[in-house]
Design a protein around this motif. Structure first.
Motif, PDB file in Angstrom:
ATOM      1  N   THR A 158      44.216  35.335  42.735  1.00  7.30           N
ATOM      2  CA  THR A 158      44.898  34.102  42.315  1.00  7.30           C
ATOM      3  C   THR A 158      45.360  34.126  40.867  1.00  7.30           C
ATOM      4  OG1 THR A 158      42.870  33.002  41.578  1.00  7.30           O
ATOM      5  CG2 THR A 158      43.468  32.775  43.918  1.00  7.30           C
ATOM      6  N   GLY A 159      44.874  35.078  40.072  1.00  5.95           N
ATOM      7  CA  GLY A 159      45.162  35.069  38.643  1.00  5.95           C
ATOM      8  C   GLY A 159      44.160  34.266  37.841  1.00  5.95           C
ATOM      9  N   VAL A 160      43.173  33.704  38.516  1.00  2.00           N
ATOM     10  CA  VAL A 160      42.118  32.934  37.857  1.00  2.00           C
ATOM     11  C   VAL A 160      40.839  33.767  37.899  1.00  2.00           C
ATOM     12  CG1 VAL A 160      40.847  30.759  37.785  1.00  2.00           C
ATOM     13  CG2 VAL A 160      43.182  30.804  38.692  1.00  2.00           C
ATOM     14  N   THR A 161      40.172  33.891  36.776  1.00  4.35           N
ATOM     15  CA  THR A 161      38.942  34.676  36.712  1.00  4.35           C
ATOM     16  C   THR A 161      37.734  33.774  36.490  1.00  4.35           C
ATOM     17  OG1 THR A 161      39.045  35.041  34.314  1.00  4.35           O
ATOM     18  CG2 THR A 161      40.204  36.626  35.734  1.00  4.35           C
ATOM     19  N   SER A 162      36.572  34.279  36.883  1.00  5.37           N
ATOM     20  CA  SER A 162      35.309  33.579  36.678  1.00  5.37           C
ATOM     21  C   SER A 162      34.272  34.584  36.197  1.00  5.37           C
ATOM     22  CB  SER A 162      34.836  32.917  37.973  1.00  5.37           C
ATOM     23  OG  SER A 162      33.518  32.408  37.848  1.00  5.37           O
ATOM     24  N   ASN A 163      33.682  34.311  35.044  1.00  7.89           N
ATOM     25  CA  ASN A 163      32.715  35.217  34.448  1.00  7.89           C
ATOM     26  C   ASN A 163      31.570  34.452  33.804  1.00  7.89           C
ATOM     27  OD1 ASN A 163      34.052  38.020  34.634  1.00  7.89           O
ATOM     28  ND2 ASN A 163      35.696  36.785  33.739  1.00  7.89           N
ATOM     29  N   VAL A 164      30.549  35.202  33.454  1.00  7.37           N
ATOM     30  CA  VAL A 164      29.365  34.638  32.801  1.00  7.37           C
ATOM     31  C   VAL A 164      29.186  35.282  31.437  1.00  7.37           C
ATOM     32  CG1 VAL A 164      26.845  34.369  32.914  1.00  7.37           C
ATOM     33  CG2 VAL A 164      28.206  34.273  35.015  1.00  7.37           C
ATOM     34  N   VAL A 165      28.875  34.467  30.449  1.00  6.57           N
ATOM     35  CA  VAL A 165      28.348  34.978  29.184  1.00  6.57           C
ATOM     36  C   VAL A 165      26.868  34.634  29.165  1.00  6.57           C
ATOM     37  CG1 VAL A 165      28.316  34.708  26.677  1.00  6.57           C
ATOM     38  CG2 VAL A 165      30.492  34.874  27.894  1.00  6.57           C
ATOM     39  N   TYR A 224      41.483  41.692  33.811  1.00  5.66           N
ATOM     40  CA  TYR A 224      40.872  42.626  34.767  1.00  5.66           C
ATOM     41  C   TYR A 224      39.347  42.470  34.813  1.00  5.66           C
ATOM     42  CZ  TYR A 224      40.670  46.997  37.481  1.00  5.66           C
ATOM     43  OH  TYR A 224      40.489  47.948  38.458  1.00  5.66           O
ATOM     44  N   VAL A 225      38.841  41.419  34.194  1.00  2.18           N
ATOM     45  CA  VAL A 225      37.401  41.164  34.165  1.00  2.18           C
ATOM     46  C   VAL A 225      37.131  39.897  34.962  1.00  2.18           C
ATOM     47  CG1 VAL A 225      35.364  40.795  32.737  1.00  2.18           C
ATOM     48  CG2 VAL A 225      37.264  42.175  31.862  1.00  2.18           C
ATOM     49  N   SER A 226      36.445  40.032  36.085  1.00  5.59           N
ATOM     50  CA  SER A 226      36.080  38.859  36.877  1.00  5.59           C
ATOM     51  C   SER A 226      34.800  39.160  37.648  1.00  5.59           C
ATOM     52  CB  SER A 226      37.194  38.473  37.851  1.00  5.59           C
ATOM     53  OG  SER A 226      36.995  37.156  38.349  1.00  5.59           O
ATOM     54  N   GLY A 227      33.965  38.151  37.766  1.00 10.69           N
ATOM     55  CA  GLY A 227      32.675  38.339  38.416  1.00 10.69           C
ATOM     56  C   GLY A 227      31.686  39.098  37.554  1.00 10.69           C
ATOM     57  N   ALA A 228      31.968  39.164  36.261  1.00 15.75           N
ATOM     58  CA  ALA A 228      31.140  39.956  35.345  1.00 15.75           C
ATOM     59  C   ALA A 228      30.162  39.073  34.581  1.00 15.75           C
ATOM     60  CB  ALA A 228      32.013  40.712  34.355  1.00 15.75           C
ATOM     61  N   THR A 229      29.085  39.694  34.140  1.00 15.23           N
ATOM     62  CA  THR A 229      28.146  39.049  33.230  1.00 15.23           C
ATOM     63  C   THR A 229      28.129  39.842  31.934  1.00 15.23           C
ATOM     64  OG1 THR A 229      26.734  38.210  35.005  1.00 15.23           O
ATOM     65  CG2 THR A 229      25.730  38.416  32.827  1.00 15.23           C
ATOM     66  N   SER A 233      30.224  34.038  42.871  1.00 12.51           N
ATOM     67  CA  SER A 233      30.791  33.521  44.119  1.00 12.51           C
ATOM     68  C   SER A 233      32.190  32.958  43.889  1.00 12.51           C
ATOM     69  CB  SER A 233      29.867  32.436  44.689  1.00 12.51           C
ATOM     70  OG  SER A 233      30.444  31.843  45.843  1.00 12.51           O
ATOM     71  N   LEU A 234      32.368  32.242  42.782  1.00 10.17           N
ATOM     72  CA  LEU A 234      33.681  31.683  42.460  1.00 10.17           C
ATOM     73  C   LEU A 234      34.704  32.795  42.221  1.00 10.17           C
ATOM     74  CD1 LEU A 234      35.405  29.168  41.857  1.00 10.17           C
ATOM     75  CD2 LEU A 234      34.650  29.351  39.464  1.00 10.17           C
ATOM     76  N   ALA A 235      34.287  33.855  41.552  1.00  9.79           N
ATOM     77  CA  ALA A 235      35.204  34.980  41.335  1.00  9.79           C
ATOM     78  C   ALA A 235      35.692  35.541  42.658  1.00  9.79           C
ATOM     79  CB  ALA A 235      34.506  36.070  40.517  1.00  9.79           C
ATOM     80  N   ARG A 236      34.787  35.654  43.639  1.00  6.82           N
ATOM     81  CA  ARG A 236      35.182  36.152  44.964  1.00  6.82           C
ATOM     82  C   ARG A 236      36.166  35.173  45.624  1.00  6.82           C
ATOM     83  NH1 ARG A 236      31.947  39.401  42.962  1.00  6.82           N
ATOM     84  NH2 ARG A 236      33.907  39.711  41.879  1.00  6.82           N
ATOM     85  N   GLU A 237      35.907  33.894  45.461  1.00  7.19           N
ATOM     86  CA  GLU A 237      36.787  32.863  46.038  1.00  7.19           C
ATOM     87  C   GLU A 237      38.183  32.929  45.427  1.00  7.19           C
ATOM     88  OE1 GLU A 237      38.427  29.385  47.789  1.00  7.19           O
ATOM     89  OE2 GLU A 237      36.804  30.736  48.390  1.00  7.19           O
ATOM     90  N   LEU A 238      38.271  33.294  44.149  1.00  5.25           N
ATOM     91  CA  LEU A 238      39.542  33.271  43.419  1.00  5.25           C
ATOM     92  C   LEU A 238      40.270  34.615  43.438  1.00  5.25           C
ATOM     93  CD1 LEU A 238      38.365  31.143  40.368  1.00  5.25           C
ATOM     94  CD2 LEU A 238      39.827  30.396  42.262  1.00  5.25           C
ATOM     95  N   ARG A 239      39.823  35.495  44.294  1.00  6.56           N
ATOM     96  CA  ARG A 239      40.447  36.810  44.402  1.00  6.56           C
ATOM     97  C   ARG A 239      41.964  36.707  44.587  1.00  6.56           C
ATOM     98  NH1 ARG A 239      39.093  41.146  49.274  1.00  6.56           N
ATOM     99  NH2 ARG A 239      40.679  42.700  48.692  1.00  6.56           N
ATOM    100  N   ARG A 241      48.842  27.308  39.538  1.00  5.75           N
ATOM    101  CA  ARG A 241      49.667  27.849  38.451  1.00  5.75           C
ATOM    102  C   ARG A 241      49.569  29.361  38.349  1.00  5.75           C
ATOM    103  NH1 ARG A 241      47.122  23.637  35.959  1.00  5.75           N
ATOM    104  NH2 ARG A 241      45.903  25.032  34.607  1.00  5.75           N
ATOM    105  N   GLY A 242      48.567  29.962  38.982  1.00  2.00           N
ATOM    106  CA  GLY A 242      48.421  31.412  38.968  1.00  2.00           C
ATOM    107  C   GLY A 242      47.810  31.983  37.710  1.00  2.00           C
ATOM    108  N   TRP A 243      47.123  31.135  36.941  1.00  2.00           N
ATOM    109  CA  TRP A 243      46.439  31.616  35.736  1.00  2.00           C
ATOM    110  C   TRP A 243      45.329  30.634  35.382  1.00  2.00           C
ATOM    111  CZ3 TRP A 243      44.426  30.932  30.972  1.00  2.00           C
ATOM    112  CH2 TRP A 243      44.229  32.060  30.161  1.00  2.00           C
ATOM    113  N   GLY A 244      44.191  31.181  35.028  1.00  5.32           N
ATOM    114  CA  GLY A 244      43.096  30.323  34.591  1.00  5.32           C
ATOM    115  C   GLY A 244      41.869  31.146  34.244  1.00  5.32           C
TER     116      GLY A 244
END
Length: 266
Positions: free
Chosen positions: A176-183, A249-254, A168-174, A132-135
């Motif tokens: 794609t419009g899907v981000t992966s981050n940590v709180v 614009y935030v991905s792979g961040a903690t 690692s997931l953020a790198r995989e989703l480069r 879908r290009g967003w997540g």
């Protein structure tokens, strides 16, 4: 501020109590349709009922994420009313054990519940987000990932793994419009935290009443700039931001939510 979550569907694992509950409630208040997950039906329905009473859109799903079949069933039920746009991997398992008490079997169980369970949900739900290009994928980690205590080593190590897999997931989703981050929360005042501190406080000379134990526990265990434990809503707010349209614009961040520097000392 409008976080642009209307028409988004969010699954928050382990959301029948604690941080997960606070996160589910805040996402619902911001307009997301929330799927509350847990293993205890009464507690899960209670949280869902409170979200409905506040005007939020909510469904529930029960299941054990620690098995392949259980994870698949939770994913199937969560997507019954539509695709999941936001996955908050919050569910986890904790036991306060020493190095001698934490057997290899305990390490395996903790890793499966805290790490592999989240991987199961990612593998079930993220491919459709990519299409879908967003997540949004938000993993709840913790300060013990980088500053582990000498106790509960099996738990400390799984937090480090959660942080690692999210990047690692953020790198995989480069792209794609899907981000992966940590709180990454510090010590948060949920029921389990209070029970632990009350249990060890008197023996450590921190006092008998909660107010005194609380003050001394913060100083001894988690000295931080705010001089207190965190609150679940404060962690939920960071999650909500990462789920919003403002965080594309935030991905792979903690994102640390710990009151400042954490120092572990058990």
């Amino acid at each position: 501020m409008n976080l642009e979550l209307t028409n988004k569907r969010a699954l928050v694992t382990g959301s029948n109590a604690g941080l997960g509950e606070a996160t589910a409630k805040l996402l619902a208040a911001e307009g997301a349709a929330v799927v509350v997950h847990g293993r205890d039906k009464d507690r899960t329905e209670k949280v869902a009922g409170e979200i409905r009473a506040a005007g939020g859109s909510v469904t529930t799903v029960l299941g054990d994420l620690a098995t392949d079949d259980g994870g698949a069933e939770v994913a199937r039920a969560a997507t019954a009313d539509g695709p999941i746009d936001i996955l908050v991997n919050n569910a986890g398992f904790y036991r306060h054990l020493s190095w001698t008490e934490a057997t290899p079997a305990e390490w395996n169980d903790t890793y499966n519940i805290n790490v592999v369970s989240g991987v199961r949900m990612i593998q079930h739900l993220v491919p459709a987000m990519r299409e879908r290009g967003w997540g949004r994928v938000v993993t709840i980690g913790g300060g013990l990932a980088s500053q582990p205590m000498n106790t509960h080593p099996q738990y400390n190590a799984t937090l480090a793994a959660r942080h690692n897999l999210a990047v690692s997931l953020a790198r995989e989703l480069r792209g794609t419009g899907v981000t992966s981050n940590v709180v990454s929360p510090g010590a948060v005042l949920v029921e389990a935290t209070k029970d632990l501190v009350m249990g060890i406080g008197p023996a450590r000379g921190w006092g008998e009443a909660w107010e005194e134990i609380h003050r001394n526990a913060v100083e001894a265990l988690i000295p931080n700039d705010q001089e207190r434990f965190g609150e679940p809503d404060e962690i939920a707010a960071a999650v909500a931001y990462l789920c919003s349209g403002y965080a594309q614009y935030v991905s792979g961040a903690t994102i640390r939510v710990d009151g400042g520097l954490i120092r572990s000392a058990f």
